[in-house]
Design a protein around this motif. Sequence first.
Motif, short mmCIF file in Angstrom:
data_model
loop_
_atom_site.label_atom_id
_atom_site.label_comp_id
_atom_site.label_asym_id
_atom_site.label_seq_id
_atom_site.Cartn_x
_atom_site.Cartn_y
_atom_site.Cartn_z
N VAL A 190 -26.90 -31.07 11.28
CA VAL A 190 -25.55 -31.11 10.70
C VAL A 190 -24.92 -29.73 10.84
O VAL A 190 -25.51 -28.72 10.45
CB VAL A 190 -25.63 -31.51 9.21
CG1 VAL A 190 -24.26 -31.34 8.54
CG2 VAL A 190 -26.12 -32.94 9.07
N THR A 191 -23.73 -29.67 11.41
CA THR A 191 -23.02 -28.39 11.57
C THR A 191 -21.75 -28.30 10.73
O THR A 191 -21.20 -27.21 10.57
CB THR A 191 -22.65 -28.15 13.04
OG1 THR A 191 -21.78 -29.19 13.49
CG2 THR A 191 -23.89 -28.10 13.92
N ARG A 192 -21.29 -29.44 10.19
CA ARG A 192 -20.10 -29.43 9.36
C ARG A 192 -20.34 -30.26 8.10
O ARG A 192 -21.06 -31.25 8.14
CB ARG A 192 -18.88 -29.99 10.12
CG ARG A 192 -18.46 -29.08 11.28
CD ARG A 192 -17.13 -29.48 11.91
NE ARG A 192 -16.73 -28.50 12.91
CZ ARG A 192 -16.11 -27.38 12.65
NH1 ARG A 192 -15.76 -27.09 11.40
NH2 ARG A 192 -15.78 -26.52 13.61
N CYS A 193 -19.74 -29.83 7.01
CA CYS A 193 -19.88 -30.56 5.76
C CYS A 193 -19.44 -32.00 5.95
O CYS A 193 -18.32 -32.25 6.44
CB CYS A 193 -19.05 -29.90 4.66
SG CYS A 193 -18.98 -30.87 3.12
N PRO A 194 -20.27 -32.98 5.61
CA PRO A 194 -19.89 -34.38 5.78
C PRO A 194 -18.68 -34.80 4.95
O PRO A 194 -18.07 -35.82 5.24
CB PRO A 194 -21.15 -35.14 5.33
CG PRO A 194 -22.27 -34.17 5.50
CD PRO A 194 -21.68 -32.83 5.17
N VAL A 195 -18.32 -34.00 3.94
CA VAL A 195 -17.20 -34.36 3.07
C VAL A 195 -15.89 -33.75 3.56
O VAL A 195 -14.88 -34.44 3.74
CB VAL A 195 -17.48 -33.93 1.62
CG1 VAL A 195 -16.28 -34.27 0.72
CG2 VAL A 195 -18.74 -34.59 1.10
N CYS A 196 -15.89 -32.42 3.79
CA CYS A 196 -14.63 -31.75 4.13
C CYS A 196 -14.56 -31.21 5.55
O CYS A 196 -13.51 -30.76 5.99
CB CYS A 196 -14.36 -30.60 3.15
SG CYS A 196 -15.54 -29.23 3.29
#
Length: 367
Positions: free
Chosen positions: A318-324
């Motif tokens: 994961v490289t980016r927040c799944p929420v924002c």
Amino acid sequence: MVRIGEGGERFEGVREVAVLRGGGLGDLMFAMPAIEALAAAYPDARLTLLGTPAAAALLDGRSDAVDAVEELPVVPGVRDAGDGAPTAEDFFERLHGRFDLAVQLHGGGRNSNPFLLRLGARHTVGTATEDAEVLERWVRYVYYQHEVLRGLEVAALAGAEPVTLDPRLAVTDDERAAVRARFGVTRHLVAMHPGATDPRRRWSPEHFAAVAIARLRAGDDVVVVGDDSDRPATDRITAAVQDALGSTERLHDVVGSLPLRELPAVLGAADVMVGDDSGPRHLALAVGTRTVGVFWFGNVINAGPLDRGRHRVLMSFVTRCPVCGIDVTQVGWTAERCEHDPSYVDHVTPEQVLADVEDLLRTAPRR
């Protein structure tokens, strides 16, 4: 001579060494190879760890490298809380001027370097971020570096060579046998820790439950370890096992009830340990137990085990927040941190973990 980094010559006349390393269980384990290196480099010196009561409980009788533990006071950036901790005034009044060498293994030095300097040691070594006060000998703190190697690079500044790359704590065969007898283990014992300080590093309880159910069906025993903060996850694991098997007879729940000084023996008795990137998994490695760890890929750089014969790492990329959607690869004190705490590691499947558990059990030497 084996040395990590540029290093330096050994200091003369060192009879008392202080090592600053507070924080959690994993932090202590990462510091142990550097502590062993310092103890070997200064065999006639007394080595005092400036740490927490947890460190004293874990190390008692399990490491020859540390001669004493002095409890840290509550000081921002060094120790955030601690009931019954000494005051800073008392701490420095007792210890000022005692040490010939003081070693900072506690972060980047913004808070820990001024703290260390207050000891009045003749020599100081450690790390420093760009905005930190520097010590007599120092190396730049860069976030993405394995914590064990960072500690060894600091120890090298004092002329200490590596003795081991893995933390090591002693657990006796008698201790292992007593734990297995206590749980009535007749086949394999699988340990689990379903927690981590950072919720983003936590694998879901349902995934842990799937692994537990599979190993229980295979005839193994499973022991779940942790503190009171791990109770909600453990209760979900227990409920899932009950629903699937109709019994929790060989699922041993010691969460919140096992004294910390007994945790090494329980982990040492296990044939394999499954956990997040958390203190108990690092401790399991230190007592010689094979591990399967579920990691966010960035944390593998700083905290992953170094070999794959005994330890397996399953990574979530994961490289980016799944929420924002914010970039989460920029980490450390200066990185932007969103307020969301979803799991970054739930992309790892129970089937992947089970495959590694089975392979480690199959390839392990006989006890």
